[in-house]
Design an enzyme around this catalytic site. Structure first.
Site, short mmCIF file in Angstrom:
data_model
loop_
_atom_site.label_atom_id
_atom_site.label_comp_id
_atom_site.label_asym_id
_atom_site.label_seq_id
_atom_site.Cartn_x
_atom_site.Cartn_y
_atom_site.Cartn_z
N ASP A 1 -9.25 -4.65 -14.28
CA ASP A 1 -8.45 -3.50 -13.85
C ASP A 1 -7.75 -2.98 -15.10
OD1 ASP A 1 -7.09 -1.65 -12.18
OD2 ASP A 1 -5.37 -2.98 -12.03
N SER A 2 -7.06 -1.86 -14.94
CA SER A 2 -6.28 -1.35 -16.06
C SER A 2 -5.01 -2.18 -16.27
CB SER A 2 -5.90 0.10 -15.80
OG SER A 2 -5.18 0.19 -14.58
N CYS B 1 -10.43 -2.09 -9.52
CA CYS B 1 -9.74 -0.84 -9.85
C CYS B 1 -10.45 0.29 -9.10
CB CYS B 1 -9.83 -0.62 -11.36
SG CYS B 1 -9.21 0.98 -11.92
N GLU C 1 3.91 -1.32 -12.81
CA GLU C 1 3.77 -1.96 -14.12
C GLU C 1 5.15 -2.31 -14.70
OE1 GLU C 1 1.02 -2.86 -16.09
OE2 GLU C 1 -0.20 -2.52 -14.31
N CYS D 1 -5.51 2.23 -4.36
CA CYS D 1 -5.29 1.84 -5.76
C CYS D 1 -4.86 0.39 -5.70
CB CYS D 1 -4.20 2.69 -6.39
SG CYS D 1 -3.64 2.09 -8.01
N HIS E 1 -3.01 -1.29 -7.42
CA HIS E 1 -1.59 -1.54 -7.69
C HIS E 1 -0.73 -1.43 -6.41
CE1 HIS E 1 -2.66 -1.07 -11.91
NE2 HIS E 1 -1.41 -1.35 -12.27
N1 DGL Z 1 -5.25 -0.04 -10.29
C1 DGL Z 1 -6.12 1.02 -10.59
C2 DGL Z 1 -6.72 1.64 -9.35
O1 DGL Z 1 -6.98 0.90 -8.42
C3 DGL Z 1 -5.75 2.05 -11.63
C4 DGL Z 1 -4.37 2.28 -11.99
C5 DGL Z 1 -4.27 3.17 -13.22
O2 DGL Z 1 -4.50 2.66 -14.31
O3 DGL Z 1 -4.00 4.36 -13.06
O4 DGL Z 1 -6.97 2.82 -9.28
#
Ligand code: DGL
Length: 289
Positions: A11-12, A75, A152, A190, A192
């Site tokens: 993931d990012s 992600c 984050e 997402c 996150h």
């Molecule tokens: N967690 C990631 C997602 O599911 C990306 C978050 C990001 O870097 O913008 O889209």
């Protein structure tokens, strides 16, 4: 029983740990290698081309240098924009999170109308609208670009985060109502966002009922789902129980190796909270610019 596999997950940032957690619960005997591309986060505001390049680099590191036999793209943004590019970049099976997310939405929704919160790039790709459409669902997508930076920052329980969630959800519900949707399911599009689930559920609970809303469209009755569980189930099915282990439900012994492209100390500190167990020593990885 087949040998337990090495599974690469990326993931990012921290968000992918919500998927990793579900994977370790389902497949405690597998060996996991996780990459958080924290140096280049957020992906959600970047172009398809850039996300595809970043994602392919993480994928190649996991396969070529860590011996991953299978990749989970934890992600939504990379799954939405770069699934094909990742598949072309590595010779192993690749599983994204959008398809399992849409399948979970289909199981959850009685009305067939679902709402999706996601990053800007995911929303612009309309990957959820397409995947939900393939499941016979109608989806309304909403870009929520402020949420990833708040997660984050570790602000998962913070008044500012709650206010931001209230604004996004209020707008999303109003747009859905304007289109006369009868939405009963909210997809966290997402990885996150599951970290904000308590805040999201609290805000839904407190949102006022519009005089025109039908019963099922009431925010309080909205089911909140994410793709972590259904992605882990899909991964476990692909391995035919090879890494399921006797103690399904998770094992603190599951081998996890974590890499981050920046801020390893922060990753160690906050990552354990999100993974539900210590992430251990996080190694610094240089994937280039
Ligand atoms: N967690 C990631 C997602 O599911 C990306 C978050 C990001 O870097 O913008 O889209």
């Amino acid at each position: 029983m087949k040998d337990a596999p090495t599974i690469g997950v990326f993931d990012s940032g921290f968000g992918g740990l919500t998927v990793l957690r579900a994977l370790t619960e389902r497949m405690p005997l597998a060996r996991f290698v996780f990459v958080g591309d924290t140096a280049r986060l957020p992906y959600g505001s970047k172009s398809r081309r850039t996300v595809a390049r970043y994602a392919a680099e993480s994928a190649q590191f996991l396969v070529r240098e860590q011996g991953a036999q299978f990749l989970v793209i934890a992600c939504n943004t990379a799954s939405a924009l770069a699934l094909d590019a990742i598949q072309d970049a590595v010779p192993v099976p690749v599983l994204g999170v959008i398809e399992p997310g849409a399948q979970a939405a289909r199981r959850a929704s009685a009305t067939g109308d679902v709402l999706v919160m996601a990053t800007d790039a995911t929303v612009q790709s309309h990957a959820y609208a397409a995947a939900c459409g393939a499941q016979g669902l109608r989806a309304m997508e909403k870009a929520c670009p402020l949420l990833v930076p708040l997660v984050e920052e570790g602000w998962t329980e913070h008044a500012v985060t709650e206010e931001v969630v209230r604004v996004y959800l209020g707008e999303l519900l109003a747009e859905a109502e304007a289109r006369e949707m009868d939405a009963d399911t909210l997809v966290l599009g997402c990885t996150h966002y599951p970290l904000l689930r308590p805040v999201i559920e609290r805000v839904l609970e407190g949102l006022p009922r519009s005089p025109n809303a039908r019963d099922r469209g009431h925010p309080r009755l909205m089911r909140v789902i994410d793709s972590a569980q259904s992605t882990a189930e899909a991964a476990a099915r692909l391995f035919d129980g090879a890494a399921a282990g006797p103690d399904a439900g998770g094992s603190a012994q599951t081998e996890i190796r974590c890499f981050a492209t920046d801020s390893v100390e922060k990753f160690e500190r906050l990552g354990s909270r999100f993974l539900g167990r210590p992430v251990g020593k996080v190694e610094l990885l240089d994937l280039g610019g």
